[in-house]
Design a protein around this motif. Structure first.
Motif, PDB file in Angstrom:
ATOM      1  N   MET A   1       0.846  -1.179   0.000  1.00 18.96           N
ATOM      2  CA  MET A   1       0.000   0.000   0.000  1.00 18.96           C
ATOM      3  C   MET A   1       0.888   1.237   0.000  1.00 18.96           C
ATOM      4  O   MET A   1       1.883   1.281   0.704  1.00 18.96           O
ATOM      5  CB  MET A   1      -0.893  -0.015   1.238  1.00 18.96           C
ATOM      6  N   MET A   2       0.520   2.199  -0.788  1.00 18.63           N
ATOM      7  CA  MET A   2       1.231   3.472  -0.795  1.00 18.63           C
ATOM      8  C   MET A   2       0.323   4.537  -0.178  1.00 18.63           C
ATOM      9  O   MET A   2      -0.771   4.792  -0.681  1.00 18.63           O
ATOM     10  CB  MET A   2       1.603   3.895  -2.215  1.00 18.63           C
ATOM     11  N   HIS A   3       0.759   5.118   0.902  1.00 20.22           N
ATOM     12  CA  HIS A   3       0.026   6.238   1.479  1.00 20.22           C
ATOM     13  C   HIS A   3       0.335   7.464   0.639  1.00 20.22           C
ATOM     14  O   HIS A   3       1.445   7.628   0.126  1.00 20.22           O
ATOM     15  CB  HIS A   3       0.425   6.465   2.930  1.00 20.22           C
ATOM     16  N   ARG A   4      -0.655   8.323   0.503  1.00 24.08           N
ATOM     17  CA  ARG A   4      -0.494   9.484  -0.377  1.00 24.08           C
ATOM     18  C   ARG A   4      -0.954  10.745   0.328  1.00 24.08           C
ATOM     19  O   ARG A   4      -1.962  10.746   1.025  1.00 24.08           O
ATOM     20  CB  ARG A   4      -1.302   9.272  -1.661  1.00 24.08           C
ATOM     21  N   ILE A   5      -0.214  11.811   0.118  1.00 21.44           N
ATOM     22  CA  ILE A   5      -0.606  13.122   0.627  1.00 21.44           C
ATOM     23  C   ILE A   5      -1.186  13.915  -0.534  1.00 21.44           C
ATOM     24  O   ILE A   5      -0.525  14.124  -1.554  1.00 21.44           O
ATOM     25  CB  ILE A   5       0.594  13.889   1.221  1.00 21.44           C
ATOM     26  N   GLU A   6      -2.428  14.341  -0.374  1.00 24.88           N
ATOM     27  CA  GLU A   6      -3.063  15.217  -1.366  1.00 24.88           C
ATOM     28  C   GLU A   6      -2.706  16.660  -1.029  1.00 24.88           C
ATOM     29  O   GLU A   6      -2.503  16.993   0.134  1.00 24.88           O
ATOM     30  CB  GLU A   6      -4.585  15.073  -1.322  1.00 24.88           C
ATOM     31  N   HIS A   7      -2.651  17.504  -2.018  1.00 18.87           N
ATOM     32  CA  HIS A   7      -2.402  18.931  -1.814  1.00 18.87           C
ATOM     33  C   HIS A   7      -1.063  19.191  -1.122  1.00 18.87           C
ATOM     34  O   HIS A   7      -0.976  19.982  -0.192  1.00 18.87           O
ATOM     35  CB  HIS A   7      -3.533  19.588  -1.014  1.00 18.87           C
ATOM     36  N   PHE A   8      -0.038  18.555  -1.589  1.00 21.20           N
ATOM     37  CA  PHE A   8       1.313  18.748  -1.036  1.00 21.20           C
ATOM     38  C   PHE A   8       1.860  20.033  -1.647  1.00 21.20           C
ATOM     39  O   PHE A   8       2.775  20.023  -2.445  1.00 21.20           O
ATOM     40  CB  PHE A   8       2.169  17.529  -1.401  1.00 21.20           C
ATOM     41  N   THR A   9       1.271  21.144  -1.258  1.00 23.96           N
ATOM     42  CA  THR A   9       1.484  22.417  -1.950  1.00 23.96           C
ATOM     43  C   THR A   9       2.554  23.280  -1.317  1.00 23.96           C
ATOM     44  O   THR A   9       3.518  23.653  -1.959  1.00 23.96           O
ATOM     45  CB  THR A   9       0.149  23.196  -2.034  1.00 23.96           C
ATOM     46  N   VAL A  10       2.373  23.645  -0.067  1.00 22.22           N
ATOM     47  CA  VAL A  10       3.284  24.569   0.598  1.00 22.22           C
ATOM     48  C   VAL A  10       4.219  23.737   1.471  1.00 22.22           C
ATOM     49  O   VAL A  10       3.861  23.342   2.577  1.00 22.22           O
ATOM     50  CB  VAL A  10       2.513  25.605   1.450  1.00 22.22           C
ATOM     51  N   THR A  11       5.413  23.457   0.958  1.00 22.11           N
ATOM     52  CA  THR A  11       6.322  22.545   1.644  1.00 22.11           C
ATOM     53  C   THR A  11       7.734  23.112   1.695  1.00 22.11           C
ATOM     54  O   THR A  11       8.111  23.950   0.881  1.00 22.11           O
ATOM     55  CB  THR A  11       6.389  21.192   0.919  1.00 22.11           C
ATOM     56  N   SER A  12       8.492  22.617   2.612  1.00 21.30           N
ATOM     57  CA  SER A  12       9.911  22.960   2.710  1.00 21.30           C
ATOM     58  C   SER A  12      10.720  21.834   2.085  1.00 21.30           C
ATOM     59  O   SER A  12      10.222  20.705   1.954  1.00 21.30           O
ATOM     60  CB  SER A  12      10.309  23.130   4.177  1.00 21.30           C
ATOM     61  N   PRO A  13      11.965  22.081   1.733  1.00 24.55           N
ATOM     62  CA  PRO A  13      12.817  20.998   1.227  1.00 24.55           C
ATOM     63  C   PRO A  13      12.903  19.823   2.202  1.00 24.55           C
ATOM     64  O   PRO A  13      12.920  18.664   1.780  1.00 24.55           O
ATOM     65  CB  PRO A  13      14.179  21.669   1.033  1.00 24.55           C
ATOM     66  N   ASN A  14      12.934  20.102   3.505  1.00 23.99           N
ATOM     67  CA  ASN A  14      12.991  19.032   4.507  1.00 23.99           C
ATOM     68  C   ASN A  14      11.739  18.162   4.472  1.00 23.99           C
ATOM     69  O   ASN A  14      11.818  16.946   4.653  1.00 23.99           O
ATOM     70  CB  ASN A  14      13.187  19.595   5.914  1.00 23.99           C
ATOM     71  N   GLN A  15      10.579  18.774   4.250  1.00 30.64           N
ATOM     72  CA  GLN A  15       9.341  18.005   4.185  1.00 30.64           C
ATOM     73  C   GLN A  15       9.307  17.114   2.939  1.00 30.64           C
ATOM     74  O   GLN A  15       8.833  15.978   3.000  1.00 30.64           O
ATOM     75  CB  GLN A  15       8.129  18.935   4.213  1.00 30.64           C
ATOM     76  N   VAL A  16       9.831  17.615   1.827  1.00 25.66           N
ATOM     77  CA  VAL A  16       9.894  16.807   0.605  1.00 25.66           C
ATOM     78  C   VAL A  16      10.811  15.611   0.835  1.00 25.66           C
ATOM     79  O   VAL A  16      10.467  14.467   0.510  1.00 25.66           O
ATOM     80  CB  VAL A  16      10.372  17.657  -0.598  1.00 25.66           C
ATOM     81  N   SER A  17      11.966  15.862   1.417  1.00 26.05           N
ATOM     82  CA  SER A  17      12.916  14.796   1.712  1.00 26.05           C
ATOM     83  C   SER A  17      12.312  13.769   2.675  1.00 26.05           C
ATOM     84  O   SER A  17      12.474  12.561   2.503  1.00 26.05           O
ATOM     85  CB  SER A  17      14.185  15.405   2.308  1.00 26.05           C
ATOM     86  N   ARG A  18      11.612  14.236   3.683  1.00 29.49           N
ATOM     87  CA  ARG A  18      10.986  13.340   4.666  1.00 29.49           C
ATOM     88  C   ARG A  18       9.917  12.483   4.003  1.00 29.49           C
ATOM     89  O   ARG A  18       9.824  11.285   4.256  1.00 29.49           O
ATOM     90  CB  ARG A  18      10.388  14.175   5.803  1.00 29.49           C
ATOM     91  N   ALA A  19       9.099  13.081   3.139  1.00 30.66           N
ATOM     92  CA  ALA A  19       8.071  12.318   2.422  1.00 30.66           C
ATOM     93  C   ALA A  19       8.711  11.216   1.589  1.00 30.66           C
ATOM     94  O   ALA A  19       8.217  10.081   1.552  1.00 30.66           O
ATOM     95  CB  ALA A  19       7.239  13.245   1.542  1.00 30.66           C
ATOM     96  N   ALA A  20       9.835  11.534   0.947  1.00 24.59           N
ATOM     97  CA  ALA A  20      10.538  10.529   0.142  1.00 24.59           C
ATOM     98  C   ALA A  20      11.067   9.403   1.027  1.00 24.59           C
ATOM     99  O   ALA A  20      10.943   8.224   0.676  1.00 24.59           O
ATOM    100  CB  ALA A  20      11.675  11.184  -0.634  1.00 24.59           C
ATOM    101  N   SER A  21      11.633   9.750   2.179  1.00 26.58           N
ATOM    102  CA  SER A  21      12.195   8.718   3.057  1.00 26.58           C
ATOM    103  C   SER A  21      11.110   7.793   3.603  1.00 26.58           C
ATOM    104  O   SER A  21      11.386   6.642   3.933  1.00 26.58           O
ATOM    105  CB  SER A  21      12.980   9.353   4.208  1.00 26.58           C
ATOM    106  N   LEU A  22       9.889   8.273   3.683  1.00 27.38           N
ATOM    107  CA  LEU A  22       8.773   7.468   4.169  1.00 27.38           C
ATOM    108  C   LEU A  22       8.089   6.680   3.045  1.00 27.38           C
ATOM    109  O   LEU A  22       7.160   5.909   3.302  1.00 27.38           O
ATOM    110  CB  LEU A  22       7.736   8.364   4.863  1.00 27.38           C
TER     111      LEU A  22
END
Length: 179
Positions: free
Chosen positions: A1-22
């Motif tokens: 199963m892949m969990h998905r975040i909708e509306h990943f609009t206002v993000t920091s580079p750290n949040q993008v990296s964290r989403a990838a690591s998860l």
């Protein structure tokens, strides 16, 4: 199963990296850039944060599996328009670019409305690309997208669609019906 975040609009580079690591899937309403970019820039977020809305280049660099959605009826369901917005990041109506560093190329943009979207709904083994043993679902464009100016990609006409390897609709069928 892949969990998905909708509306990943206002993000920091750290949040993008964290989403990838998860291993999260990400979905962007890329219409934010086109329709509301100026409002984000001038009133909502300010220039520094607005330049990063829907950070598709960063997503790509972090190898995130992401896709686009329209939030219909908020914006039209139009994958070619999503690609135009992703490649150019032009804002309506002034045609200025919002977040030039977040632009990507045509191949990446097409992947996000095909293979990545299929993976996110756990159907990547069945749809999303033309391969042996997959459903041959496709749209035929009237022009070569690789030779179309990015700002005009949304003007390319779809002239046919195929579902499960069979022609479902074509412009030629429509023309014959009206003759």
């Amino acid at each position: 199963m892949m969990h998905r975040i909708e509306h990943f609009t206002v993000t920091s580079p750290n949040q993008v990296s964290r989403a990838a690591s998860l291993g999260l899937g990400i979905s962007h309403t890329i219409g934010h850039v086109y329709y509301w970019g100026q409002a984000f820039l001038d009133w909502v977020l300010g220039p520094e944060r607005a330049m990063r809305i829907d950070p598709v280049h960063d997503d790509n660099c972090n190898k995130l599996c992401f896709s686009f959605h329209s939030n219909s009826p908020v914006t039209d369901v139009n994958p070619l328009l999503y690609n135009k917005k992703t490649i150019t990041r032009l804002m309506y109506p002034n045609g200025l670019i919002l977040g030039e560093k977040q632009r990507v190329g045509l191949e990446e943009a097409l992947r996000w409305v095909t293979t990545n979207a299929a993976k996110q709904v756990l159907m990547g083994d069945e749809i999303g690309s033309l391969e042996v043993d997959k459903n041959a679902d496709l749209a035929i464009s009237g022009d070569d997208l690789s030779k179309t100016k990015p700002k005009n990609i949304d003007e390319v006409k779809v002239v046919g669609t195929w579902l499960e390897g069979r022609e479902a609709w074509s412009l030629w069928q429509e023309e014959e019906r009206h003759d």
